[in-house]
Design a protein around this motif. Structure first.
Motif, short mmCIF file in Angstrom:
data_model
loop_
_atom_site.label_atom_id
_atom_site.label_comp_id
_atom_site.label_asym_id
_atom_site.label_seq_id
_atom_site.Cartn_x
_atom_site.Cartn_y
_atom_site.Cartn_z
N UNK A 126 47.57 43.95 14.62
CA UNK A 126 47.10 42.74 14.77
C UNK A 126 45.59 42.93 14.48
N UNK A 127 45.18 41.51 13.64
CA UNK A 127 43.85 41.77 13.13
C UNK A 127 43.27 40.37 14.19
N UNK A 128 42.49 40.75 14.57
CA UNK A 128 41.59 39.94 15.96
C UNK A 128 43.01 39.07 16.63
N UNK A 129 43.55 39.84 17.39
CA UNK A 129 43.75 40.11 18.13
C UNK A 129 43.60 39.26 19.58
N UNK A 130 43.43 38.21 19.35
CA UNK A 130 42.57 37.36 20.65
C UNK A 130 42.87 37.51 22.08
N UNK A 131 42.06 36.97 23.04
CA UNK A 131 41.94 37.58 24.46
C UNK A 131 43.01 38.48 25.21
N UNK A 132 44.40 38.18 25.47
CA UNK A 132 45.00 39.21 26.14
C UNK A 132 46.23 39.79 25.62
N UNK A 133 45.95 39.20 23.94
CA UNK A 133 47.25 39.17 22.86
C UNK A 133 47.75 40.76 22.58
N UNK A 134 46.53 41.44 23.29
CA UNK A 134 46.61 42.70 23.15
C UNK A 134 46.96 43.68 24.24
N UNK A 135 47.14 42.77 25.59
CA UNK A 135 47.23 43.82 26.55
C UNK A 135 49.01 43.31 26.12
N UNK A 136 49.60 42.13 25.60
CA UNK A 136 50.75 41.85 25.45
C UNK A 136 51.08 42.64 24.38
N UNK A 137 50.48 42.62 23.33
CA UNK A 137 50.59 44.13 22.60
C UNK A 137 51.89 45.10 23.53
N UNK A 138 50.62 45.87 23.96
CA UNK A 138 50.91 47.27 24.94
C UNK A 138 52.02 47.24 25.74
N UNK A 139 52.69 46.15 26.66
CA UNK A 139 53.16 45.69 27.04
C UNK A 139 54.16 45.14 26.73
N UNK A 140 54.70 44.98 24.93
CA UNK A 140 55.39 44.31 24.17
C UNK A 140 56.03 46.05 23.89
N UNK A 141 55.08 46.64 23.66
CA UNK A 141 55.46 48.74 22.21
C UNK A 141 55.79 49.44 24.14
N UNK A 142 55.37 48.86 25.31
CA UNK A 142 56.08 49.85 25.86
C UNK A 142 57.84 49.23 26.29
N UNK A 143 58.30 47.99 25.66
CA UNK A 143 59.19 47.54 26.40
C UNK A 143 60.66 47.69 25.22
N UNK A 144 59.23 48.33 24.33
CA UNK A 144 60.70 48.34 22.99
C UNK A 144 61.23 50.25 22.92
N UNK A 145 62.12 49.97 22.16
CA UNK A 145 62.29 51.87 21.78
C UNK A 145 62.12 52.09 20.30
N UNK A 146 62.51 50.63 19.37
CA UNK A 146 62.12 50.86 17.99
C UNK A 146 60.33 50.83 17.39
N UNK A 147 59.29 50.61 18.33
CA UNK A 147 58.62 50.53 18.49
C UNK A 147 57.26 52.24 18.79
N UNK A 148 57.35 52.21 17.25
CA UNK A 148 56.75 53.94 17.22
C UNK A 148 55.70 54.38 18.01
N UNK A 149 54.35 52.95 17.21
CA UNK A 149 53.26 52.85 17.07
C UNK A 149 52.01 52.13 16.69
N UNK A 150 51.17 51.44 17.32
CA UNK A 150 50.35 50.21 17.11
C UNK A 150 48.97 50.30 17.05
N UNK A 151 48.48 49.62 16.71
CA UNK A 151 47.20 49.44 15.61
C UNK A 151 46.38 48.41 16.13
#
Length: 369
Positions: free
Chosen positions: A208-233
């Motif tokens: 995500x480029x310019x992940x505004x406000x709480x979107x970064x936190x939401x991305x972290x939480x989603x990353x932890x919930x999805x087994x096929x998500x292997x990396x995050x930038x």
């Protein structure tokens, strides 16, 4: 985390940082436009009144003034210095109508995503807040990964698809756009989008480029919930727009280490929206400093008038005052601001005597403030 040489662990760094923020909280705990309301300038005790801060060669951090030298010495101790990131091999592969800053961000984020995907073997990139698709198209053209761009803004979503058909027609089977508002509960939606658009996908990367406000936190939480998500930038942005309740942010601070110190120093009393806005400010400005100071102080005069008369200012248009050809003339500024730029809205009256239906600006009072 990277630490300056003076600190052995994050707890020491957070402790010293919060001491610094608490000591100078009056500089940032209120909006800049309130600096006259709270008499902030009276608390900045600079003794050398002959300092020409508008001189293009003047370095604020090099002055001998005690207040400034102490401030910058403490600040320097806390600063993290990064190595030069060097040239970008992708530079010749981008031609988009954006500012040099945005182009720089697109180039280097794409490079980081590519390297992260190569390390863990991802074949799909999921872009949160994909906008007009600049990052997505660059990633596809330089990696051949499949890209799923997720965007909540209707005009951006439509614009990305129009740009794709016009400039990147070869990507239509590999770069897909979805209109969806990402939340911390979007994991099932994203899995459905991926299975629908890319049936045989393997692991994927979240970016995500310019992940505004709480979107970064939401991305972290989603990353932890999805087994096929292997990396995050992720490149976060606009921290001051995070969800808050009574001045307390829902997702700040996140660190267990910082939470304890945050409570100890009563960080909630000063680390609010104006403080977090500092993270979104550029380290330098291209405009003339005289113009910026004039605009800020002129706006602060209006704010002080509104505060004195128990009112708030409401802009009549996005750019309330057009200062470009004003030549820093305060009288012209006030005339334009009170006629075309702002209106006064009375706050709730404390008693019937304080009740005014249509508060008005007083030009004479404003000119002598």
């Amino acid at each position: 985390m990277s630490l300056p040489q003076y600190f052995e662990n994050p707890e020491e760094y957070f402790d010293e940082s919060l001491k610094f923020f608490q000591e100078y909280d009056y500089l940032f705990s209120n909006p800049n436009t309130d600096l006259l309301v709270h008499n902030i300038l009276d608390r900045i005790t600079i003794k050398d009144e002959d300092i020409d801060v508008f001189n293009k060669d003047f370095d604020l951090s090099s002055t001998d003034d005690q207040f400034l030298s102490e401030f910058f010495n403490k600040l320097k101790k806390l600063q993290v210095f990064y190595d030069d990131i060097g040239d970008n091999s992708l530079e010749n592969n981008i031609n988009v109508p954006v500012s040099p800053k945005k182009k720089h961000e697109i180039l280097f984020l794409a490079k980081e995503v590519k390297e992260a995907c190569e390390r863990v073997g991802c074949d799909v990139v999921v872009d949160f807040g994909s906008g007009l698709g600049y990052l997505d198209q660059l990633l596809f053209e330089t990696t051949n990964y499949k890209i799923l761009g997720i965007e909540c803004n209707e005009s951006h979503y439509v614009g990305a698809k129009i740009r794709q058909r016009k400039y990147h027609s070869s990507s239509t089977e590999h770069v897909k756009y979805i209109k969806h508002t990402v939340t911390e509960n979007s994991h099932e939606n994203i899995e459905e989008f991926l299975n629908d658009k890319f049936k045989n996908h393997r692991e994927f990367c979240i970016t995500g480029l310019h992940a505004c406000a709480d979107l970064t936190i939401d991305a972290i939480n989603l990353f932890l919930k999805m087994s096929h998500a292997k990396t995050m930038v992720i490149m976060p942005c606009c921290y001051h727009k995070m969800v808050e309740y009574g001045g307390v942010f829902k997702n700040f601070p996140l660190s267990d280490c910082l939470k304890g110190l945050f409570s100890k120093f009563k960080g909630g009393e000063f680390m609010r929206v104006p403080f977090l806005r500092l993270a979104a400010q550029p380290p330098s400005v291209d405009d003339k400093l005289e113009d910026l100071v004039f605009n800020l102080l002129s706006r602060a005069v209006l704010q002080k008038f509104a505060f004195k008369h128990n009112c708030k200012l409401k802009r009549k248009k996005r750019k309330a005052v057009k200062t470009k050809n004003m030549e820093n003339n305060f009288e012209v500024y006030i005339e334009d601001a009170t006629t075309n730029g702002f209106t006064l809205i009375k706050n709730e009256p404390s008693n019937d005597d304080d009740k005014v239906d249509n508060p008005k600006f007083c030009l004479e009072e404003l000119m002598t403030s």
